[in-house]
Design a protein around this motif. Structure first.
Motif, PDB file in Angstrom:
ATOM      1  N   LYS A  90      11.202  11.363 -12.245  1.00  0.00           N
ATOM      2  CA  LYS A  90      12.021  10.145 -12.671  1.00  0.00           C
ATOM      3  C   LYS A  90      13.267   9.998 -11.472  1.00  0.00           C
ATOM      4  CE  LYS A  90      14.773   8.582 -16.779  1.00  0.00           C
ATOM      5  NZ  LYS A  90      15.143   8.971 -18.144  1.00  0.00           N
ATOM      6  N   ARG A  91      13.992  10.960 -11.047  1.00  0.00           N
ATOM      7  CA  ARG A  91      14.758  10.536 -10.103  1.00  0.00           C
ATOM      8  C   ARG A  91      14.296  10.028  -8.852  1.00  0.00           C
ATOM      9  NH1 ARG A  91      18.070  16.303 -10.826  1.00  0.00           N
ATOM     10  NH2 ARG A  91      19.078  15.585 -12.704  1.00  0.00           N
ATOM     11  N   MET A  92      12.973  10.379  -8.401  1.00  0.00           N
ATOM     12  CA  MET A  92      12.331  10.087  -7.263  1.00  0.00           C
ATOM     13  C   MET A  92      12.184   8.441  -7.314  1.00  0.00           C
ATOM     14  SD  MET A  92      12.425  12.579  -5.144  1.00  0.00           S
ATOM     15  CE  MET A  92      11.337  11.904  -3.603  1.00  0.00           C
ATOM     16  N   LYS A  93      11.518   8.176  -8.375  1.00  0.00           N
ATOM     17  CA  LYS A  93      11.176   6.731  -8.751  1.00  0.00           C
ATOM     18  C   LYS A  93      12.568   5.886  -8.484  1.00  0.00           C
ATOM     19  CE  LYS A  93       7.300   6.332 -11.725  1.00  0.00           C
ATOM     20  NZ  LYS A  93       6.915   5.986 -13.051  1.00  0.00           N
ATOM     21  N   MET A  94      13.762   6.368  -9.082  1.00  0.00           N
ATOM     22  CA  MET A  94      15.034   5.653  -8.995  1.00  0.00           C
ATOM     23  C   MET A  94      15.420   5.615  -7.547  1.00  0.00           C
ATOM     24  SD  MET A  94      18.138   6.270 -11.422  1.00  0.00           S
ATOM     25  CE  MET A  94      18.686   7.768 -10.718  1.00  0.00           C
ATOM     26  N   LEU A  95      15.066   6.642  -6.884  1.00  0.00           N
ATOM     27  CA  LEU A  95      15.602   6.817  -5.578  1.00  0.00           C
ATOM     28  C   LEU A  95      14.760   5.790  -4.688  1.00  0.00           C
ATOM     29  CD1 LEU A  95      17.287   8.150  -3.381  1.00  0.00           C
ATOM     30  CD2 LEU A  95      15.323   9.778  -2.979  1.00  0.00           C
ATOM     31  N   SER A  96      13.658   5.708  -4.932  1.00  0.00           N
ATOM     32  CA  SER A  96      12.611   4.833  -4.100  1.00  0.00           C
ATOM     33  C   SER A  96      12.949   3.303  -4.424  1.00  0.00           C
ATOM     34  CB  SER A  96      11.135   5.085  -4.311  1.00  0.00           C
ATOM     35  OG  SER A  96      10.796   4.683  -5.618  1.00  0.00           O
ATOM     36  N   ARG A  97      13.250   3.050  -5.801  1.00  0.00           N
ATOM     37  CA  ARG A  97      13.668   1.753  -6.012  1.00  0.00           C
ATOM     38  C   ARG A  97      14.937   1.400  -5.207  1.00  0.00           C
ATOM     39  NH1 ARG A  97      13.736   2.598 -11.857  1.00  0.00           N
ATOM     40  NH2 ARG A  97      11.301   2.997 -12.306  1.00  0.00           N
ATOM     41  N   MET A  98      16.014   2.277  -5.333  1.00  0.00           N
ATOM     42  CA  MET A  98      17.244   2.159  -4.633  1.00  0.00           C
ATOM     43  C   MET A  98      17.149   1.783  -3.106  1.00  0.00           C
ATOM     44  SD  MET A  98      19.712   4.478  -6.614  1.00  0.00           S
ATOM     45  CE  MET A  98      20.691   5.115  -5.390  1.00  0.00           C
ATOM     46  N   THR A  99      16.197   2.519  -2.558  1.00  0.00           N
ATOM     47  CA  THR A  99      16.107   2.517  -1.107  1.00  0.00           C
ATOM     48  C   THR A  99      15.337   1.109  -0.930  1.00  0.00           C
ATOM     49  OG1 THR A  99      14.072   3.823  -1.215  1.00  0.00           O
ATOM     50  CG2 THR A  99      16.139   5.068  -0.691  1.00  0.00           C
ATOM     51  N   ARG A 100      14.598   0.567  -1.491  1.00  0.00           N
ATOM     52  CA  ARG A 100      13.777  -0.659  -1.167  1.00  0.00           C
ATOM     53  C   ARG A 100      14.797  -2.029  -1.077  1.00  0.00           C
ATOM     54  NH1 ARG A 100       9.279  -0.125  -5.932  1.00  0.00           N
ATOM     55  NH2 ARG A 100       8.536   1.766  -5.267  1.00  0.00           N
ATOM     56  N   ARG A 101      16.079  -1.679  -1.838  1.00  0.00           N
ATOM     57  CA  ARG A 101      16.821  -3.024  -1.827  1.00  0.00           C
ATOM     58  C   ARG A 101      17.662  -3.106  -0.407  1.00  0.00           C
ATOM     59  NH1 ARG A 101      19.098  -1.847  -7.842  1.00  0.00           N
ATOM     60  NH2 ARG A 101      16.865  -2.219  -8.757  1.00  0.00           N
ATOM     61  N   ALA A 143       0.795  -1.250   0.010  1.00  0.00           N
ATOM     62  CA  ALA A 143      -0.099  -0.036  -0.046  1.00  0.00           C
ATOM     63  C   ALA A 143       0.785   1.395   0.010  1.00  0.00           C
ATOM     64  CB  ALA A 143      -0.947  -0.108   1.306  1.00  0.00           C
ATOM     65  N   MET A 144       1.801   1.482   0.900  1.00  0.00           N
ATOM     66  CA  MET A 144       2.934   2.427   0.712  1.00  0.00           C
ATOM     67  C   MET A 144       3.440   2.739  -0.691  1.00  0.00           C
ATOM     68  SD  MET A 144       4.050   4.964   2.511  1.00  0.00           S
ATOM     69  CE  MET A 144       3.773   4.349   4.228  1.00  0.00           C
ATOM     70  N   ASN A 145       4.011   1.413  -0.984  1.00  0.00           N
ATOM     71  CA  ASN A 145       4.845   1.621  -2.422  1.00  0.00           C
ATOM     72  C   ASN A 145       3.706   2.225  -3.466  1.00  0.00           C
ATOM     73  OD1 ASN A 145       7.074   0.829  -1.531  1.00  0.00           O
ATOM     74  ND2 ASN A 145       7.053  -1.209  -1.988  1.00  0.00           N
ATOM     75  N   TRP A 146       2.429   1.433  -3.408  1.00  0.00           N
ATOM     76  CA  TRP A 146       1.398   2.066  -4.430  1.00  0.00           C
ATOM     77  C   TRP A 146       1.048   3.783  -4.446  1.00  0.00           C
ATOM     78  CZ3 TRP A 146      -3.343   3.928  -3.694  1.00  0.00           C
ATOM     79  CH2 TRP A 146      -4.284   4.084  -4.819  1.00  0.00           C
ATOM     80  N   GLY A 147       1.182   4.090  -3.021  1.00  0.00           N
ATOM     81  CA  GLY A 147       0.881   5.552  -2.718  1.00  0.00           C
ATOM     82  C   GLY A 147       1.817   6.525  -3.236  1.00  0.00           C
ATOM     83  N   ILE A 148       3.113   6.067  -2.745  1.00  0.00           N
ATOM     84  CA  ILE A 148       4.302   6.792  -3.434  1.00  0.00           C
ATOM     85  C   ILE A 148       4.397   6.948  -4.697  1.00  0.00           C
ATOM     86  CG2 ILE A 148       6.823   6.693  -3.508  1.00  0.00           C
ATOM     87  CD1 ILE A 148       6.641   5.548  -0.394  1.00  0.00           C
ATOM     88  N   ASN A 149       4.058   5.768  -5.614  1.00  0.00           N
ATOM     89  CA  ASN A 149       3.946   5.653  -6.872  1.00  0.00           C
ATOM     90  C   ASN A 149       3.092   6.465  -7.628  1.00  0.00           C
ATOM     91  OD1 ASN A 149       6.429   3.950  -7.370  1.00  0.00           O
ATOM     92  ND2 ASN A 149       5.333   2.345  -7.323  1.00  0.00           N
TER      93      ASN A 149
END
Length: 66
Positions: A55-66, A18-24
């Motif tokens: 685009k940068r925020m999406k990339m940052l959120s992907r990096m922090t998920r790992r 739910a959190m990832n869906w809202g952020i996206n």
């Protein structure tokens, strides 16, 4: 494995999705916004700077998920 652990795992899974869906959704809507100064209500191309930021925020959120 007891019932409490199963409930906690399921709750964390649902909350994370739910959190990832809202952020996206927020990032995508921010990237699609046009110029707010246009009072005619016409659709405008999204601001390039805003698209790059999204685009940068999406990339940052992907990096922090790992």
């Amino acid at each position: 494995m007891n019932m409490n652990m199963l409930v906690n795992m399921f709750t964390k899974l649902v909350a994370r999705r739910a959190m990832n869906w809202g952020i996206n959704k927020g990032i995508n809507s921010m990237g699609r916004k046009g110029d707010p100064a246009d009072a005619a209500g016409r659709k405008q191309r999204p601001n390039q700077q805003t698209k790059n930021l999204a685009k940068r925020m999406k990339m940052l959120s992907r990096m922090t998920r790992r």
